[in-house]
Scaffold this motif. Structure first.
Motif, PDB file in Angstrom:
ATOM      1  N   VAL A  15      24.229  -7.837  -8.803  1.00 35.50           N
ATOM      2  CA  VAL A  15      22.884  -7.867  -8.321  1.00 35.50           C
ATOM      3  C   VAL A  15      22.400  -7.114  -7.183  1.00 35.50           C
ATOM      4  CG1 VAL A  15      20.767  -9.398  -7.862  1.00 35.50           C
ATOM      5  CG2 VAL A  15      22.434 -10.291  -9.425  1.00 35.50           C
ATOM      6  N   ASP A  16      21.553  -6.122  -7.106  1.00 37.25           N
ATOM      7  CA  ASP A  16      21.203  -5.442  -6.057  1.00 37.25           C
ATOM      8  C   ASP A  16      19.652  -5.092  -5.997  1.00 37.25           C
ATOM      9  OD1 ASP A  16      20.783  -2.426  -7.154  1.00 37.25           O
ATOM     10  OD2 ASP A  16      21.952  -3.371  -8.305  1.00 37.25           O
ATOM     11  N   VAL A  17      19.181  -5.056  -4.851  1.00 40.55           N
ATOM     12  CA  VAL A  17      17.938  -4.531  -4.345  1.00 40.55           C
ATOM     13  C   VAL A  17      17.973  -3.459  -3.305  1.00 40.55           C
ATOM     14  CG1 VAL A  17      15.899  -5.339  -3.195  1.00 40.55           C
ATOM     15  CG2 VAL A  17      17.098  -6.983  -4.470  1.00 40.55           C
ATOM     16  N   SER A  18      17.367  -2.252  -3.581  1.00 43.74           N
ATOM     17  CA  SER A  18      17.083  -1.170  -2.771  1.00 43.74           C
ATOM     18  C   SER A  18      15.781  -0.886  -2.325  1.00 43.74           C
ATOM     19  CB  SER A  18      17.868  -0.097  -3.245  1.00 43.74           C
ATOM     20  OG  SER A  18      17.194   0.449  -4.418  1.00 43.74           O
ATOM     21  N   ALA A  19      15.631  -0.606  -1.117  1.00 38.73           N
ATOM     22  CA  ALA A  19      14.156   0.009  -0.742  1.00 38.73           C
ATOM     23  C   ALA A  19      13.993   0.926   0.021  1.00 38.73           C
ATOM     24  CB  ALA A  19      13.521  -1.290   0.019  1.00 38.73           C
ATOM     25  N   ARG A  20      13.236   1.957  -0.218  1.00 41.16           N
ATOM     26  CA  ARG A  20      12.873   3.026   0.934  1.00 41.16           C
ATOM     27  C   ARG A  20      11.674   2.797   1.658  1.00 41.16           C
ATOM     28  NH1 ARG A  20      11.485   7.774  -2.465  1.00 41.16           N
ATOM     29  NH2 ARG A  20       9.035   7.070  -1.897  1.00 41.16           N
ATOM     30  N   ILE A  21      11.886   2.490   3.139  1.00 37.37           N
ATOM     31  CA  ILE A  21      10.761   2.405   3.806  1.00 37.37           C
ATOM     32  C   ILE A  21      10.638   3.612   4.870  1.00 37.37           C
ATOM     33  CG2 ILE A  21       9.950   0.482   5.719  1.00 37.37           C
ATOM     34  CD1 ILE A  21      12.069  -1.200   4.249  1.00 37.37           C
ATOM     35  N   ASP A  27       0.880  -1.169  -0.100  1.00 36.52           N
ATOM     36  CA  ASP A  27      -0.155   0.077   0.027  1.00 36.52           C
ATOM     37  C   ASP A  27       0.858   1.230   0.148  1.00 36.52           C
ATOM     38  OD1 ASP A  27      -2.445  -1.458  -0.007  1.00 36.52           O
ATOM     39  OD2 ASP A  27      -2.405  -1.595   1.997  1.00 36.52           O
ATOM     40  N   ARG A  28       1.996   1.304  -0.715  1.00 42.57           N
ATOM     41  CA  ARG A  28       2.871   2.430  -1.117  1.00 42.57           C
ATOM     42  C   ARG A  28       3.491   2.643   0.324  1.00 42.57           C
ATOM     43  NH1 ARG A  28       1.252   4.856  -6.010  1.00 42.57           N
ATOM     44  NH2 ARG A  28       2.427   6.727  -5.259  1.00 42.57           N
ATOM     45  N   ALA A  29       3.904   1.725   1.163  1.00 41.05           N
ATOM     46  CA  ALA A  29       4.588   1.997   2.189  1.00 41.05           C
ATOM     47  C   ALA A  29       6.018   2.089   1.990  1.00 41.05           C
ATOM     48  CB  ALA A  29       3.998   1.146   3.560  1.00 41.05           C
ATOM     49  N   THR A  30       6.391   1.211   1.103  1.00 38.79           N
ATOM     50  CA  THR A  30       7.664   0.975   0.568  1.00 38.79           C
ATOM     51  C   THR A  30       7.852   1.291  -0.807  1.00 38.79           C
ATOM     52  OG1 THR A  30       9.664  -0.461   0.737  1.00 38.79           O
ATOM     53  CG2 THR A  30       7.591  -1.313   0.570  1.00 38.79           C
ATOM     54  N   TYR A  31       9.180   1.605  -1.424  1.00 37.01           N
ATOM     55  CA  TYR A  31       9.347   1.689  -2.754  1.00 37.01           C
ATOM     56  C   TYR A  31      10.636   0.931  -3.029  1.00 37.01           C
ATOM     57  CZ  TYR A  31      10.266   3.701  -7.499  1.00 37.01           C
ATOM     58  OH  TYR A  31      10.432   3.783  -8.658  1.00 37.01           O
TER      59      TYR A  31
END
Length: 338
Positions: free
Chosen positions: A288-294, A241-245
């Protein structure tokens, strides 16, 4: 650094007084900058001179007379009291004939004085030359960009550089002006940037051309053609629900041909392109990378060089200097607010 064979010990102190002014005249932006500089080397171990006083000036110009035309240029001049004078002028003309097409042509002229090390170095093995002539370079090129779709673009670019009196270290460990040579390069790419995906694939080609029998010139010509294939592809979207990108994907490169990389000369702490006597083998790299904004957190998970040891000797860009093995990186950034 000091060791048994030689030393690269220097101790530079610098003072600078400068002024900068910007003008906005309608469709024209102009920037002026001038400075007076004092430079002193107090170690007095490897340089035959120790103090210099100089001045520098620069002008940047940006003109947009029409919506479909833009002109950018800059000019610099630098003078030091040991009679070293350098100057450079460069410009770019960009046309926008259509909302999807961008055409640009660019060129410049460089007349650059040799650096302090090339002029005044005096050590156990390497010798500078205070009579070296200024390096001169004429550059020109063009670029075409086309917006295929709102989320996809492509383009090509070509460059030509004519070099004269370039400063290199020869087989006798002396700085010298080599004979003229030509450097050609070309790049092509295609990229996408949609709401969910973004990526780019590009190919780069570079080569040295030469008509001289000078040993350094021959080394440049025989160092081989450089080809790099590069790319990245990422998926990005909101979750929960758009809590994280979140943004996740792969990036990598490949060099399919053997060529002579830049040579690192340790006693001088100096890189010299195209003169490495050993050929760098074909190599590749994949990350390989994964990033997240929480909320106030930024999280990064990255696996570097995941194909290490797969059909290659482990070298990256410099012969004799292996790239790091597979490794995992964790990054965490927290923003504290009141």
């Amino acid at each position: 650094m000091n060791y048994s064979a030689d030393s690269i010990a220097t101790d530079f102190k610098q003072a600078e007084l400068f002024a900068r002014h910007r003008l906005n005249l309608g469709r024209t932006d102009v920037s002026f900058q001038g400075s007076v500089n004092w430079l002193n080397e107090s170690a007095q171990k490897n340089l035959t001179e120790e103090s210099w006083l100089g001045a520098q000036g620069r002008i940047d110009l940006n003109i947009r007379p029409f919506s479909w035309l833009q002109l950018q240029s800059y000019s610099t001049a630098e003078y030091w009291d040991d009679e070293r004078l350098s100057s450079e002028v460069s410009g770019r003309l960009t046309l926008f004939p259509d909302s999807r097409i961008t055409l640009s042509g660019f060129g410049g002229y460089l007349n650059r004085s040799p650096d302090l090390q090339a002029l005044y170095w005096q050590s156990s093995f390497y010798t500078g030359d205070s009579t070296l002539e200024n390096e001169q370079e004429i550059s020109m090129g063009g670029m075409i960009e086309y917006q295929i779709l709102n989320w996809m673009n492509t383009g090509v670019r070509a460059d030509l550089r004519l070099n004269e009196n370039s400063v290199f270290i020869n087989a006798s460990n002396q700085f010298e002006n080599i004979d003229p040579y030509t450097n050609i390069s070309g790049t092509g790419w295609i990229g996408l940037d949609s709401r969910i995906f973004e990526g780019e694939f590009s190919a780069v080609y570079k080569s040295f051309l030469n008509d001289s029998d000078n040993p350094v010139n021959l080394q440049l010509e025989e160092s081989g053609d450089r080809i790099w294939l590069k790319g990245h592809l990422y998926w990005k979207n909101y979750l929960f629900d758009r809590a994280t990108y979140v943004k996740a994907g792969i990036s990598g490169m490949m060099s399919p041909s053997v060529f002579g990389t830049a040579e690192y000369i340790t006693p001088l702490n100096r890189w010299q392109h195209g003169t490495n006597s050993l050929g760098n083998p074909s190599y590749h790299r994949l990350d390989v990378d994964v990033s997240a904004r929480i909320r106030w957190f930024m999280l990064l998970l990255k696996w570097e060089n995941v194909l290490d040891g797969v059909d290659q000797l482990g070298y990256f860009e410099s012969t004799g200097y292996p790239m790091p093995e597979r490794r995992f990186r964790l990054g965490l950034r927290i923003l504290f607010t009141n």
